[in-house]
Design an enzyme around this catalytic site. Sequence first.
Site, short mmCIF file in Angstrom:
data_model
loop_
_atom_site.label_atom_id
_atom_site.label_comp_id
_atom_site.label_asym_id
_atom_site.label_seq_id
_atom_site.Cartn_x
_atom_site.Cartn_y
_atom_site.Cartn_z
N ASP A 53 1.01 -1.13 0.04
CA ASP A 53 -0.08 -0.11 -0.07
C ASP A 53 0.89 1.31 -0.14
O ASP A 53 1.53 1.47 1.08
CB ASP A 53 -0.96 0.02 1.15
CG ASP A 53 -1.85 1.23 1.22
OD1 ASP A 53 -1.58 2.05 0.29
OD2 ASP A 53 -2.39 1.42 2.35
N GLU A 132 30.27 12.52 -3.09
CA GLU A 132 31.26 12.76 -1.86
C GLU A 132 30.46 13.34 -0.89
O GLU A 132 30.44 14.50 -0.43
CB GLU A 132 32.44 13.65 -2.20
CG GLU A 132 33.24 13.02 -3.27
CD GLU A 132 34.38 13.99 -3.60
OE1 GLU A 132 34.20 15.41 -3.12
OE2 GLU A 132 35.32 13.61 -4.29
N GLU A 134 29.10 14.20 3.04
CA GLU A 134 29.81 14.57 4.00
C GLU A 134 28.82 14.36 5.07
O GLU A 134 27.62 14.87 5.10
CB GLU A 134 30.40 15.89 4.25
CG GLU A 134 31.53 16.28 3.08
CD GLU A 134 31.79 17.36 2.82
OE1 GLU A 134 33.01 17.89 2.27
OE2 GLU A 134 31.12 18.53 3.25
N GLU A 215 36.58 15.90 8.35
CA GLU A 215 36.40 17.01 7.62
C GLU A 215 36.85 18.49 8.24
O GLU A 215 37.06 18.24 9.41
CB GLU A 215 35.02 17.05 6.84
CG GLU A 215 34.77 16.70 5.49
CD GLU A 215 35.75 17.48 4.40
OE1 GLU A 215 36.13 18.38 4.87
OE2 GLU A 215 36.05 17.08 3.24
N GLU A 223 34.08 12.45 6.25
CA GLU A 223 33.65 12.12 4.96
C GLU A 223 34.49 10.49 4.69
O GLU A 223 35.47 10.39 5.03
CB GLU A 223 34.19 13.02 3.81
CG GLU A 223 33.96 12.59 2.47
CD GLU A 223 34.36 13.55 1.35
OE1 GLU A 223 34.86 13.19 0.30
OE2 GLU A 223 34.51 14.80 1.70
N HIS A 272 29.35 17.01 -3.12
CA HIS A 272 30.20 17.07 -4.41
C HIS A 272 29.90 15.96 -5.28
O HIS A 272 29.94 14.84 -4.68
CB HIS A 272 31.79 17.31 -4.09
CG HIS A 272 32.16 18.39 -3.19
ND1 HIS A 272 33.28 18.57 -2.78
CD2 HIS A 272 31.30 19.51 -2.84
CE1 HIS A 272 33.28 19.55 -1.71
NE2 HIS A 272 32.02 20.31 -1.82
N ARG A 343 37.27 26.66 -5.38
CA ARG A 343 36.43 25.83 -4.51
C ARG A 343 35.37 26.62 -4.33
O ARG A 343 34.38 26.25 -3.47
CB ARG A 343 37.16 25.40 -3.26
CG ARG A 343 38.11 24.31 -3.65
CD ARG A 343 38.73 23.61 -2.66
NE ARG A 343 39.76 22.69 -3.01
CZ ARG A 343 39.82 21.26 -3.30
NH1 ARG A 343 38.68 20.91 -3.33
NH2 ARG A 343 40.85 20.59 -3.79
N GLU A 362 33.13 18.65 -11.39
CA GLU A 362 32.47 18.40 -10.17
C GLU A 362 31.63 19.45 -9.88
O GLU A 362 32.14 20.62 -9.73
CB GLU A 362 33.86 18.30 -9.15
CG GLU A 362 33.47 18.37 -7.80
CD GLU A 362 34.47 18.54 -6.59
OE1 GLU A 362 34.68 18.11 -5.61
OE2 GLU A 362 35.45 19.32 -7.35
N ARG A 364 29.79 21.18 -7.02
CA ARG A 364 29.95 21.15 -5.67
C ARG A 364 28.90 21.92 -4.73
O ARG A 364 29.08 21.76 -3.55
CB ARG A 364 31.33 22.10 -5.29
CG ARG A 364 32.46 21.62 -5.99
CD ARG A 364 33.78 22.57 -6.02
NE ARG A 364 34.02 22.91 -4.79
CZ ARG A 364 34.85 21.99 -3.65
NH1 ARG A 364 35.14 20.98 -4.44
NH2 ARG A 364 34.95 22.59 -2.41
#
Length: 473
Positions: A53, A132, A134, A215, A223, A272, A343, A362, A364
């Site tokens: 259900d 990735e 965290e 991290e 991470e 990321h 970054r 990547e 981020r």
Amino acid sequence: MAKTAQDVLRQIKDEGIELIDLKFTDLHGKWQHLTVCQDLIEPESFTEGLAFDGSSIRGWKAINASDMAMVPDPATAWVDPFYRHKTLSMICSIQDPRTGEPYERCPRALAQKALAYLASTGLADMAFFGPEPEFFLFDDVRYNSAEGASFYSVDTIEAGWNTGRIEEGGNLAYKIQEKEGYFPVAPNDTAQDIRSEMLLMMAQLGIPTEKHHHEVAGAGQHELGMKFAELIEAADNVMTYKYIVRNVAKKYGKTATFMPKPVFNDNGSGMHVHQSLWKGGQPLFFGEGTYANLSQTARWYIGGILKHAPSFLAFTNPTTNSYKRLVPGFEAPVNLVYSEGNRSAAVRIPLTGPSPKAKRLEFRSGDALANPYLAFSAMMMAGIDGIKNQIDPGDGVDVDLFELPAEELNKIATVPASLNGALEALNDDHHYLLEGGVFTKDFIKNWIDLKYEEVQQLRQRPHPHEFVMYYDA
């Protein structure tokens, strides 16, 4: 080699499996499960599924159309390490038992449609994703939200704010200060054995792993690193990752959260996501002698990502808490540009050496509260739109964006500042998601409605810090 239905049926018999745990992902990105006796799993279970259900699953069918079927994927089978009785776990997609068609609000089924659409374009036949996620580990978490009171409290023995705390046996210090959590060794890093157990358990369950580490945030941020995989397998791996992290943390008397910003004034948690397209066994994103060795296909893909990011952030950053991380000053990837090394850019091109196979981008800005099936599919659809329409991303930006004069920085587009802003962007820009029937108008409307309810929840409640700022104003 991936398991087939016959492999699973043989495993159930040969290994004395007592129970089968069928897991599926709801709209919000949480696993739900049903445990059945082993004799209920038959060959046809892998095509017709097992009925349940669906009316009680948030955001799914109404009570008058609630019948659904869970279809297990035999390639995802593993013995669940957290159950006392020998239980085989499998991840399922959801289909309508009447028509046999995938249920359009099933995230995993939607990701399968996204891959079918990719193949239909002829642009590529494989999409690889390397997430990735965290997370934070805490020793104590308390919170409440009521009509006349609201508070939260998180704590970990590692946090710098505990240098003056009276602790049993004496306070030995060894705390980690704000923004100093990247790669400290023991005794500051108290979670080495916990992370090792998490990582080794991931490998035991078939997830290709790479590394683990503390991290940046001093208050218990961590991470685990896993290798890239094809889109659906990568999303399955994220779900398994989160399951393992939470349950191993509980075993050690700790609690894990993937909230992007549970701690004020320190780095938040993101997810990321590395991504690349391949065709005929060949990578499509490498172009020798260009900026960051990016092919024209890769540049167009980036163009689609940057153009549509404000709208697909409704999937990659789907909570009000997500946008408390996306503020300048905490390595936050808020700027809609691409870069080899910056970054704070939404798209970074990792340094990968001369191998064409390693060339990727990547993204981020996303975080691990995203439903990975929806987030990966939405990003890929944006990238495909970039390739189809040859969207130019402009030049790569390698200057320090934090050092730019205000008049220059104001020329750079940024991500939305709130979930409401992302929902408004999704409402205005979602044509690229509808291509190939991957997302539907009903799905997007339902998502906006569900998430707008969360926006309203926060809008209506006083915040504790407002008392600091305004009570005696």
